[in-house]
Design a protein around this motif. Structure first.
Motif, PDB file in Angstrom:
ATOM      1  N   UNK A  60      25.672  34.249  57.954  1.00 40.46           N
ATOM      2  CA  UNK A  60      26.964  34.009  57.307  1.00 40.46           C
ATOM      3  C   UNK A  60      27.910  35.175  57.539  1.00 40.46           C
ATOM      4  N   UNK A  61      27.363  36.382  57.361  1.00 33.43           N
ATOM      5  CA  UNK A  61      28.210  37.568  57.492  1.00 33.43           C
ATOM      6  C   UNK A  61      28.742  37.692  58.914  1.00 33.43           C
ATOM      7  N   UNK A  64      31.410  35.113  59.429  1.00 32.84           N
ATOM      8  CA  UNK A  64      32.640  35.495  58.740  1.00 32.84           C
ATOM      9  C   UNK A  64      33.370  36.577  59.536  1.00 32.84           C
ATOM     10  N   UNK A  65      32.604  37.561  59.994  1.00 29.93           N
ATOM     11  CA  UNK A  65      33.203  38.644  60.782  1.00 29.93           C
ATOM     12  C   UNK A  65      33.924  38.093  61.995  1.00 29.93           C
ATOM     13  N   UNK A  66      33.255  37.176  62.701  1.00 29.89           N
ATOM     14  CA  UNK A  66      33.860  36.631  63.911  1.00 29.89           C
ATOM     15  C   UNK A  66      35.132  35.871  63.578  1.00 29.89           C
ATOM     16  N   UNK A  67      35.067  35.067  62.499  1.00 28.07           N
ATOM     17  CA  UNK A  67      36.239  34.264  62.135  1.00 28.07           C
ATOM     18  C   UNK A  67      37.400  35.163  61.728  1.00 28.07           C
ATOM     19  N   UNK A 211      33.767  42.423  56.713  1.00 31.76           N
ATOM     20  CA  UNK A 211      32.864  41.536  55.960  1.00 31.76           C
ATOM     21  C   UNK A 211      31.476  42.137  55.721  1.00 31.76           C
ATOM     22  N   UNK A 212      31.104  43.156  56.499  1.00 30.32           N
ATOM     23  CA  UNK A 212      29.830  43.814  56.238  1.00 30.32           C
ATOM     24  C   UNK A 212      29.956  44.849  55.120  1.00 30.32           C
ATOM     25  N   UNK A 224      28.407  34.177  47.324  1.00 28.96           N
ATOM     26  CA  UNK A 224      27.659  35.433  47.327  1.00 28.96           C
ATOM     27  C   UNK A 224      26.725  35.565  48.520  1.00 28.96           C
ATOM     28  N   UNK A 225      26.628  34.528  49.370  1.00 29.66           N
ATOM     29  CA  UNK A 225      25.619  34.601  50.429  1.00 29.66           C
ATOM     30  C   UNK A 225      26.079  35.417  51.631  1.00 29.66           C
ATOM     31  N   UNK A 226      26.495  36.639  51.356  1.00 27.98           N
ATOM     32  CA  UNK A 226      26.861  37.558  52.425  1.00 27.98           C
ATOM     33  C   UNK A 226      26.154  38.882  52.170  1.00 27.98           C
ATOM     34  N   UNK A 227      25.865  39.597  53.247  1.00 23.97           N
ATOM     35  CA  UNK A 227      25.042  40.806  53.117  1.00 23.97           C
ATOM     36  C   UNK A 227      25.499  41.750  52.005  1.00 23.97           C
ATOM     37  N   UNK A 228      26.768  42.185  52.013  1.00 19.93           N
ATOM     38  CA  UNK A 228      27.136  43.185  51.005  1.00 19.93           C
ATOM     39  C   UNK A 228      27.055  42.642  49.583  1.00 19.93           C
TER      40      UNK A 228
END
Lengths: 558, 360
Positions: A60-61, A64-67, A211-212, A224-228
């Protein structure tokens, strides 16, 4: 003076070792601890990468970063080109507005957009009133909202780098392409854009890493399903659940490793692709063209569109700050100063703490940053480049990683975290690069012969520093000082792990108010207050540094 | 004893040797120029004298006091004045404060400082501008401020690092003479660094020509022009025709030799340095363009007359250049007056054996 320089270097290294290297190594060591056996190993990492949930978070992260990078690039390239190349009125104002998000706290945007774009937010209510839609449209809850909010926040990094690139290209490169017969789009894509890759890359990596780093935006949007975010939740809420705590630590280390590696990769790429040496001096303005009326109006519409989105943040927060019970109405109806009374009179500790901690961090920053800048630019002390390197890396380090590592490192053996001084120390360590960059570049611009002339005239090193170097450095250093203060003032990712009762700062206050589901207006008022304070500080910078543009530039030096 | 003595000075930057064990003596009141192309070590030498660089080896003695061998003497304690290439005029101070900066560090009364500043301002022609900021001055004026600042405390030694290189040509020439007469009047021992040979010849009592960290030749402008030590010096100062060849015969009891060159079997030449003149040694027979004589009919001279054709010619106002082709070697000839000969026409060149020198 060589011995003096070496002693100075040794002392500065000691500070870095204690405040950066030691806690970060503790963090890494901790991530290898196997709690069930009490031994060490890769177990935590294996578990992390086998668990479908964490793998999904990781994916997911990345997505998100790419988008976010894609969005900022698509919107940023034309914007940078317009700002750099078109002759138009209000250039300074537009540039300042578009760059504004750099200095606004990330969470301010989230709150403002929830109020404006939320399910029963201003826009949906207005649209329903006019009858255009029946049911509210989900503008921001979901991945698309995240992409939108994070992109708007990071857009300045792309625009700043690229527009500087567009301005600094030696016009002869494009003229040569024109003479060869390439015009318009062809020239842009074959000559202009490739020449700007280094400036793009420098900004793009920061965008991709955001996003990280950003745990708060997803959390507030309920994603909430992102690394940080996962790391934050695991560590802050589930520290008693040993498994989740260690998965959180692993997630922090993984994000940090990704951030550092990509950052280094980009730096290497920028170095490799630097074309600036190829050209002779350029005019300060670069190539500025007068576009046709049609293109020009299009450009205006585009700039106004972005500027409005940015302006929504302070406007919406301002509306919320001066009102109460603003629900299910497009605009507030009950106006009051109650929110500010609560903040300033009932709990003045927040504001006081914010100023106190940032102020102390700032004093540390100057006392440490100026000598480092001196060492790096003016001496040949061994290890100075490594010092510069370590400090620069702090730019890429996620705030969460620093917060968690401080918590692990300064709890038992060195119980620094039990005293409030940990707060300014952490802010200092996290934001130091901002000041250092500025001090560094002003030192570089200071011609050494100005100092040498003073020495030859009979002045010693110390006198030379105070009479010649410092007055000439002052402008750049002051801009750095104010930038550092703004950044320390907004800091939340590190502070959120370290604060104890009574140490809350404004950003923490905002988060807690939202989190406890108390009156939303108070959080908005706090955020609005922060924006106002930031704005006053920015005005100060523009007074010293010559223009808001340059002030914002300072931030982009990161 | 010389006023400044440089013994065995050695300075390197990482792997690059900037100054390679040079010896230099500068007499009291003398203006010595360090001349050479960029990267030859002239500026580094100057900065070593100033104390802005620390050499690895060697010593510098100024007025009998060693600057290195008895402990490093800081630049502030050397009693020197220095003019920097980019002026280094402090932008945050007015002209007056720039000039009296060093004086204020000494125990001199305010009144005395003011008088001294006025004197120097007058000397460099800046009186009336003391309340300006450097940004309000022209390049030439800033240069004068830098000069005034260097001179104000009556330094034992004046160091000038390409002080005129940032000015336009006209101003540069004007200031050359001005600096020369000013420094001579004050009698200050000075070291001047430049890469401009004309500037060096105008300004200095003696010139030290430097190449890759070594001093190649020291002498007056005339000595260096007339008797260059080697091909490098001859090439760097003025224009020279070089004809590569080899010594074939040394004439006994004279300092003349016969050389075989790329275009002739025998050419009579002068040797400046008898060691290079052994038969078989590779040399350059060299002659300045203005020393070549040109004839339309074969001249009476017994030696060194060659026939050639005009390859091209160039008109430079006060003189002409003829490029004459002799057996595929181009010789540049400077002709003081106008000659009607056109490209392609034949001519006779006389390379005067007195002027045609052998260089290694």
């Amino acid at each position: 003076m060589t011995r003096g320089n070496s002693m100075l270097a040794a002392f500065l290294w000691l500070v870095i070792a204690f405040l950066v290297l030691y806690p970060l190594s503790i963090l890494v060591v901790e991530s290898f601890k196997i709690t069930s056996t009490g031994g060490w190993g890769l177990g935590n990492y294996l578990e992390f990468f086998r668990d479908t949930y964490y793998l999904k978070t990781f994916g997911n992260t990345l997505l998100l970063s790419s988008l976010v990078l894609l969005t900022t690039t698509v919107f940023g390239v034309p914007l940078a080109y317009i700002l750099a190349r078109y002759r138009h009125r209000g250039k300074t104002v537009f540039t300042a507005l578009i760059l504004l998000p750099i200095v606004l706290p990330a969470f301010a945007g989230v709150f403002a957009f929830i109020i404006f774009f939320g399910k029963y937010g201003t826009l949906n209510l207005l649209l329903m009133d006019t009858g255009l839609i029946d049911k509210p449209v989900n503008f921001i809850y979901g991945h698309h909202g995240l992409v939108f909010i994070q992109s708007l926040h990071m857009l300045p990094f792309i625009v700043l780098g690229l527009s500087a690139g567009f301005t600094n290209i030696d016009p002869c490169f494009e003229e040569a392409a024109e003479v060869e017969g390439a015009s318009g789009f062809r020239r842009f894509f074959t000559v202009t854009l490739p020449l700007c890759t280094p400036s793009y890359l420098a900004g793009a990596v920061l965008v991709f890493l955001w996003p990280f780093t950003d745990w708060l935006t997803p959390l507030i949007l309920g994603q909430v399903d992102f690394l940080p975010s996962v790391s934050y939740i695991n560590i802050a809420y589930h520290f008693t659940d040993v498994h989740r705590k260690y998965m959180g630590i692993v997630a922090v280390v993984v994000s940090a490793v990704i951030c550092i590696s990509l950052f280094l990769l980009a730096r290497w790429g920028v170095e490799k692709k630097k074309y600036t040496g190829l050209s002779k001096g350029t005019t300060s303005e670069g190539r500025v063209i007068e576009p046709s009326a049609l293109v020009k109006s299009g450009a205006y519409v585009y700039m106004v569109f972005i500027a409005i989105l940015v302006l929504l943040i302070p406007i919406v927060l301002g509306l919320a700050a001066f009102s109460r019970r603003w629900t299910l109405e497009p605009f507030p109806t009950y106006w009051t100063l109650e929110n500010f009374r609560l903040i300033l009179l009932e709990s003045p500790g927040l504001v006081k703490n914010s100023f106190l901690f940032s102020g102390i961090a700032l004093i540390f920053g100057i006392a440490f940053g100026l000598p480092v800048a001196y060492l790096i630019v003016r001496t040949r002390v061994p290890g100075k480049d490594a010092l510069d390197f370590v400090i620069t890396l702090m730019l890429a380090f996620p705030g969460i990683a620093i917060g968690v590592s401080y918590l692990l490192a300064f709890w038992q053996d060195i119980p620094l975290a039990q005293y409030w001084i940990i707060m300014p120390l952490a802010l200092f360590a996290r934001r130091l690069p901002y000041f250092l960059r500025m001090a560094h570049s002003s030192y570089l611009q200071l011609d050494p012969s100005l100092e040498e002339a003073s020495e030859v005239s009979g002045a010693g090193k110390i006198r030379t520093f105070f009479k010649i170097s410092l007055p000439l450095l002052l402008k750049g250093v002051l801009v750095g000082v104010v930038m550092f203060f703004i950044m320390a003032f907004q800091e939340i990712s590190t502070a959120i792990f370290l604060y104890r009762g009574g140490w809350e700062t404004l950003p923490i206050g905002i988060y807690l108010n939202w989190h406890r589901g108390m009156e939303f207006g108070i959080a908005a008022a706090m955020a609005f207050l922060m924006i106002v304070i930031t704005f006053i500080l920015l005005l100060i910078i523009s007074r010293i540094g010559g223009g808001v543009l340059k002030a914002a530039w300072g931030a982009a030096e990161k | 004893m010389a006023f400044i003595e440089i013994h065995n000075l050695f300075k390197r930057f990482k792997d690059v040797v900037a100054v390679n064990r040079i010896q230099l003596e500068i007499n009291k009141g003398e203006m010595l120029t360090l001349l050479g192309p960029s990267g030859c070590g002239k500026t580094t030498t100057l900065r070593c004298i100033a104390g802005l660089e620390k050499p690895e080896e060697g010593d510098i003695v100024i007025d009998g006091k060693p600057m290195l061998s008895k402990g490093f003497v800081q630049p502030s304690k050397r009693g020197i004045g220095m003019v920097f290439q980019n002026y280094a005029v402090w932008p945050h101070m007015k002209v007056f404060n720039n000039i009296v900066y060093g004086l204020k560090l000494q125990k001199i009364s305010r009144q005395r400082i003011k008088e001294r500043a006025q004197q120097v301002l007058k000397l460099v022609g800046l009186d009336g501008l003391e309340d300006r900021y450097p940004s309000q001055l022209s390049g030439g004026q800033q240069q004068r401020v830098a000069l005034a600042r260097a001179l104000v405390s009556n330094p034992k030694v004046l160091l000038l690092d390409e002080p005129l290189s940032n000015l336009d040509a006209k101003l540069r020439e004007e200031l050359r003479f001005e600096i020369k007469s000013l420094v001579r009047r004050m009698g200050i021992t000075s070291v001047y660094v430049t890469h401009d040979q004309a500037e060096a010849m105008v300004i200095s009592d003696r010139i030290a020509v430097m190449d890759s960290g070594n001093v190649v030749q020291i002498g007056t402008a005339q000595e260096i022009y007339k008797q260059p030590a080697n091909r490098f010096v001859a090439d760097f100062i003025g224009t020279m025709n070089f004809m590569s060849g080899e010594v074939v015969e040394v004439l006994r009891d004279t300092d003349q030799v016969y050389a075989r060159t790329e275009f002739c079997e025998k050419m009579l030449c002068q040797t400046l340095d008898s060691t290079a003149a052994a038969p078989g040694s590779k040399v350059y027979a060299s002659i300045r363009p203005e020393d070549v004589q040109i004839f339309t009919e074969p001249p009476q001279a017994a030696e060194n007359v060659f026939k050639g054709t005009i390859a091209h010619k160039a008109y430079l106002g006060n003189f002409l250049y003829f490029f004459v082709n002799i057996n595929d070697t181009l010789i540049r000839v400077q002709v003081a007056h106008y000659l009607p000969q056109e490209e392609g026409q034949e001519l006779y060149l006389f390379l005067d054996p007195q002027k045609c020198i052998i260089l290694s």
